[in-house]
Design a protein around this motif. Structure first.
Motif, mmCIF file in Angstrom:
data_model
loop_
_atom_site.group_PDB
_atom_site.id
_atom_site.type_symbol
_atom_site.label_atom_id
_atom_site.label_comp_id
_atom_site.label_asym_id
_atom_site.label_seq_id
_atom_site.Cartn_x
_atom_site.Cartn_y
_atom_site.Cartn_z
ATOM 1 N N THR A 171 0.810 -1.223 0.000
ATOM 2 C CA THR A 171 0.000 0.000 0.000
ATOM 3 C C THR A 171 0.842 1.270 0.000
ATOM 4 O O THR A 171 0.459 2.278 -0.580
ATOM 5 N N ALA A 172 2.017 1.221 0.650
ATOM 6 C CA ALA A 172 2.833 2.434 0.744
ATOM 7 C C ALA A 172 3.767 2.597 -0.451
ATOM 8 O O ALA A 172 4.564 3.515 -0.486
ATOM 9 N N LEU A 173 3.673 1.707 -1.439
ATOM 10 C CA LEU A 173 4.651 1.733 -2.533
ATOM 11 C C LEU A 173 4.063 2.305 -3.824
ATOM 12 O O LEU A 173 2.855 2.251 -4.051
ATOM 13 N N ASP A 174 4.942 2.829 -4.676
ATOM 14 C CA ASP A 174 4.525 3.271 -6.008
ATOM 15 C C ASP A 174 4.082 2.062 -6.827
ATOM 16 O O ASP A 174 4.599 0.967 -6.639
ATOM 17 N N VAL A 175 3.196 2.278 -7.807
ATOM 18 C CA VAL A 175 2.691 1.129 -8.569
ATOM 19 C C VAL A 175 3.778 0.343 -9.277
ATOM 20 O O VAL A 175 3.715 -0.887 -9.345
ATOM 21 N N THR A 176 4.779 1.057 -9.825
ATOM 22 C CA THR A 176 5.814 0.326 -10.552
ATOM 23 C C THR A 176 6.609 -0.565 -9.594
ATOM 24 O O THR A 176 7.039 -1.653 -9.950
ATOM 25 N N GLN A 178 5.334 -1.647 -6.630
ATOM 26 C CA GLN A 178 4.367 -2.614 -6.144
ATOM 27 C C GLN A 178 4.335 -3.851 -7.034
ATOM 28 O O GLN A 178 4.297 -4.985 -6.559
ATOM 29 N N ALA A 179 4.390 -3.629 -8.349
ATOM 30 C CA ALA A 179 4.344 -4.746 -9.291
ATOM 31 C C ALA A 179 5.477 -5.729 -9.006
ATOM 32 O O ALA A 179 5.269 -6.943 -9.006
ATOM 33 N N GLY A 180 6.682 -5.203 -8.713
ATOM 34 C CA GLY A 180 7.815 -6.066 -8.417
ATOM 35 C C GLY A 180 7.619 -6.861 -7.140
ATOM 36 O O GLY A 180 7.930 -8.053 -7.082
ATOM 37 N N LEU A 182 4.757 -7.694 -5.725
ATOM 38 C CA LEU A 182 3.711 -8.705 -5.931
ATOM 39 C C LEU A 182 4.281 -9.937 -6.639
ATOM 40 O O LEU A 182 3.967 -11.069 -6.283
ATOM 41 N N GLY A 204 -7.461 -4.820 -6.752
ATOM 42 C CA GLY A 204 -6.595 -5.028 -7.911
ATOM 43 C C GLY A 204 -5.433 -5.928 -7.525
ATOM 44 O O GLY A 204 -5.105 -6.900 -8.206
ATOM 45 N N ALA B 263 1.461 -1.136 -14.800
ATOM 46 C CA ALA B 263 1.796 -1.683 -13.482
ATOM 47 C C ALA B 263 0.595 -1.704 -12.536
ATOM 48 O O ALA B 263 0.673 -2.240 -11.443
ATOM 49 N N PRO B 265 -2.559 -3.168 -11.079
ATOM 50 C CA PRO B 265 -3.260 -4.450 -11.153
ATOM 51 C C PRO B 265 -4.758 -4.233 -11.345
ATOM 52 O O PRO B 265 -5.360 -3.408 -10.671
ATOM 53 N N LEU B 266 -5.353 -4.944 -12.266
ATOM 54 C CA LEU B 266 -6.779 -4.792 -12.551
ATOM 55 C C LEU B 266 -7.605 -5.795 -11.752
ATOM 56 O O LEU B 266 -7.250 -6.964 -11.678
ATOM 57 N N PRO B 267 -8.711 -5.347 -11.165
ATOM 58 C CA PRO B 267 -9.541 -6.266 -10.377
ATOM 59 C C PRO B 267 -10.477 -7.084 -11.260
ATOM 60 O O PRO B 267 -11.678 -7.010 -11.132
ATOM 61 N N PRO B 274 0.746 -7.713 -12.577
ATOM 62 C CA PRO B 274 1.064 -6.520 -13.358
ATOM 63 C C PRO B 274 2.526 -6.552 -13.783
ATOM 64 O O PRO B 274 3.345 -7.235 -13.172
ATOM 65 N N ALA B 276 6.154 -5.476 -14.005
ATOM 66 C CA ALA B 276 7.141 -4.658 -13.308
ATOM 67 C C ALA B 276 8.169 -4.222 -14.339
ATOM 68 O O ALA B 276 8.699 -5.045 -15.069
#
Lengths: 259, 298
Positions: A171-176, A178-180, A182, A204, B263, B265-267, B274, B276
């Protein structure tokens, strides 16, 4: 909160969704016996034994509700570990990363200094922190937010836990970034022995990595289903309303087509 | 509620009126030998009743730009005009009453509200600023009602509220000054995840209703998509893509914007991880793509 039933399968990611105050985090804390003062857990939380007599058999469980302190201390950080939302507060700012990784290994696993260090380096490699050896002697502030969360995950994995409780880990991370993270969580679960309980409000994120999803509301489970089913054919009205409020969900698409 | 907001947003085509805020060639640098250029020549405008979002990863210069706009950060170069008047950089002096027409909402309401003053009194600061500028006054209790709190709570202190409620109070204080321009720097990121969307929606509806322009800074792209008319995508101190939000979302042209959107993520329940971005991709993000700037609905 009452009557939560959850089962984590080995090597799976179980998502726990719901709005704030719905009891997601409390569920995770109850597993570790870390509920804040005045709250008590009843019922049963059982953790499968992986070593010692009875490992693998049906009776090989450790009961965590009402367990004595000694038992819980052997479980916390050793067999069940936790990752929190904000890595800048969950890591100690004044200790080098290597020390934070090796302390509990030496305590729980009885490793010597060189062994623990070697293992810590391997762990940082596994969570893909660049220059693992050099990283051991650095401090948390010398890393970016994403790297810090990777380090926090490495700390959690240090004693080879069977269960990882991840409370809003991205939650506290940038999306780019966050992707890593995940991708990392997915890889860890796919590795086999680790089960992950992923607490997040972000559906998401849930859709990307969770295998099973449980939706909570006001301390109760409203729906629990495999991911595909929950996102495409939710049974409960509340789940449906959560999904409908999201851009890009299968429901919103359907709504637009209908117009 | 989300549909209503989306409909309202799509209908609100940037009005042809004069912009409330005009920024041109803003440069912010920190330190020297070598100086770190946090903002590298950014210009944009915000019209009355328009919500412009600024997105980008942490460290890209979003906050430095916001602070340079309101004048709490020194600008190395560039000009900012609020309704045609130059916005000076603040020194130790009190801000002139004309400049109270620009208000800021900060990330953390715990530090932006004074813990020792009653909230009604703090919202009253905004009301007094509006009066000093010759604008209409208002009742703090009424502002509480408009941000969704009980008007009877005016005499309470900040610690008696939750994080989301405190941010609503900070928003009430900013709007009570009847600003023509509202600058919000990550106003929702310190809030509990599930109250974020409702606070963002509230900010949009109140600022549009008041006819104020808003610069909304956030790293939460799903919220931005929902509330912004236009969006500025920033990478390493420069705006790499800008224009009407939905156009940018449907068809991003700059490689950074593409990576950013890919990046998310889609629900959809498909279990797709997503993408990276790889380290090697980052070089392409520094490219300039002229076609990606000032995009319109087409």
């Amino acid at each position: 909160m009452g009557g939560i039933d959850l089962a984590l399968s080995r090597g799976g990611i179980h998502g726990l969704a719901g709005e704030s105050g719905s009891g997601k985090t409390m569920t995770a804390l109850a597993v570790l016996g870390l509920l804040p003062g005045g709250m008590t857990a009843s019922g049963s939380i059982r953790l499968a034994d992986t070593e010692g007599p009875g490992a693998g058999s049906d009776s090989g469980f450790t009961e965590l509700v009402g367990a004595p302190r000694g038992v819980l201390q052997g479980v916390r950080g050793r067999r069940v570990a936790m990752v929190f939302q904000d890595p800048s507060t969950s890591l100690h700012p004044q200790l080098p990363v290597g020390r934070q990784l090796t302390d509990h290994m030496r305590h729980h696993l009885g490793l010597g200094k060189p062994e623990a260090r070697a293992k810590a380096e391997a762990l940082l490699d596994r969570v893909r922190v660049p220059d693992a050896r050099g990283a051991l002697s650095k401090y948390p502030h010398q890393f970016s937010g994403g790297q810090r969360q990777r380090i926090a995950i490495a700390v959690a994995l240090a004693c080879d836990p069977t269960v990882l409780l991840a409370d809003e880990p991205t939650t506290a991370l940038d999306v780019t970034v966050q992707a890593g993270v995940l991708q990392l969580l997915r890889e860890l679960a796919d590795g086999g022995d680790l089960s992950i309980l992923l607490v997040t409000h972000d559906l998401g994120v849930m859709s990307a990595v969770a295998d099973e999803v449980t939706v909570m509301r006001q301390g109760l489970v409203v729906e629990s289903a495999p991911r595909q089913q929950l996102f495409t054919a939710p049974r409960d009205e509340y789940t449906r309303s959560l999904l409908a409020a999201l851009p890009g969900s299968s429901f919103e698409q359907a709504g637009e087509d209908a117009r | 509620m989300s549909e209503r907001i989306a409909a309202e947003r799509d209908g609100a085509v940037p009005s042809g009126g004069r912009p409330v805020l005009e920024a041109e060639g803003i440069v912010v640098e920190y330190g020297r030998r070598p100086a770190l250029r946090a903002v590298d020549g950014v210009g944009f405008t915000v019209a009355a009743g328009e919500v412009v979002a600024l997105v980008g990863e942490s460290g890209c210069g979003k906050s430095s730009l916001a602070r340079a706009i309101v004048g709490i950060e020194k600008r190395k170069a560039g000009t900012v005009r609020l309704k045609g008047d130059d916005v000076p950089t603040l020194g130790l002096r009190r801000r002139s009453s004309a400049m109270t027409g620009m208000q800021m909402v900060f990330q953390d309401p715990n530090s932006s509200l004074n813990p020792r003053r009653r909230i009604g009194d703090q919202i009253g600061d905004g009301v007094r600023a509006a009066l000093a500028r010759g604008d209409r006054g208002s009742d703090p209790a009424d502002w509480l009602r408009r941000v969704g709190l009980d008007p009877a709570m005016v005499s309470r202190f900040p610690h008696e509220f939750s994080g989301g409620q405190k941010q609503r109070i900070a928003i009430a204080r900013a709007l009570a000054a009847r600003p023509g321009m509202l600058v919000a720097d990550e106003p929702i990121s310190a809030l509990d995840a599930s109250t974020q969307t409702s606070v963002a929606a509230l900010m949009r509806s109140l600022s549009v209703e008041a006819g104020a322009g808003m610069l909304f800074i956030s790293h939460d792209l799903s919220v931005v998509r929902r509330i912004a008319d236009r969006v500025l995508v920033m990478y390493q101190g420069r705006v790499v893509e800008s224009g009407v939000t939905e156009t940018v979302w449907q068809n991003p042209l700059h490689p950074y914007t593409r990576a950013l959107l890919a990046a998310i993520p889609l629900p959809d329940g498909a279990g797709r991880l997503p993408l990276a971005p790889a380290e090697a991709d980052r070089l392409a993000w520094l490219d300039e793509v002229p076609a990606a700037l000032e995009r319109t609905t087409a």
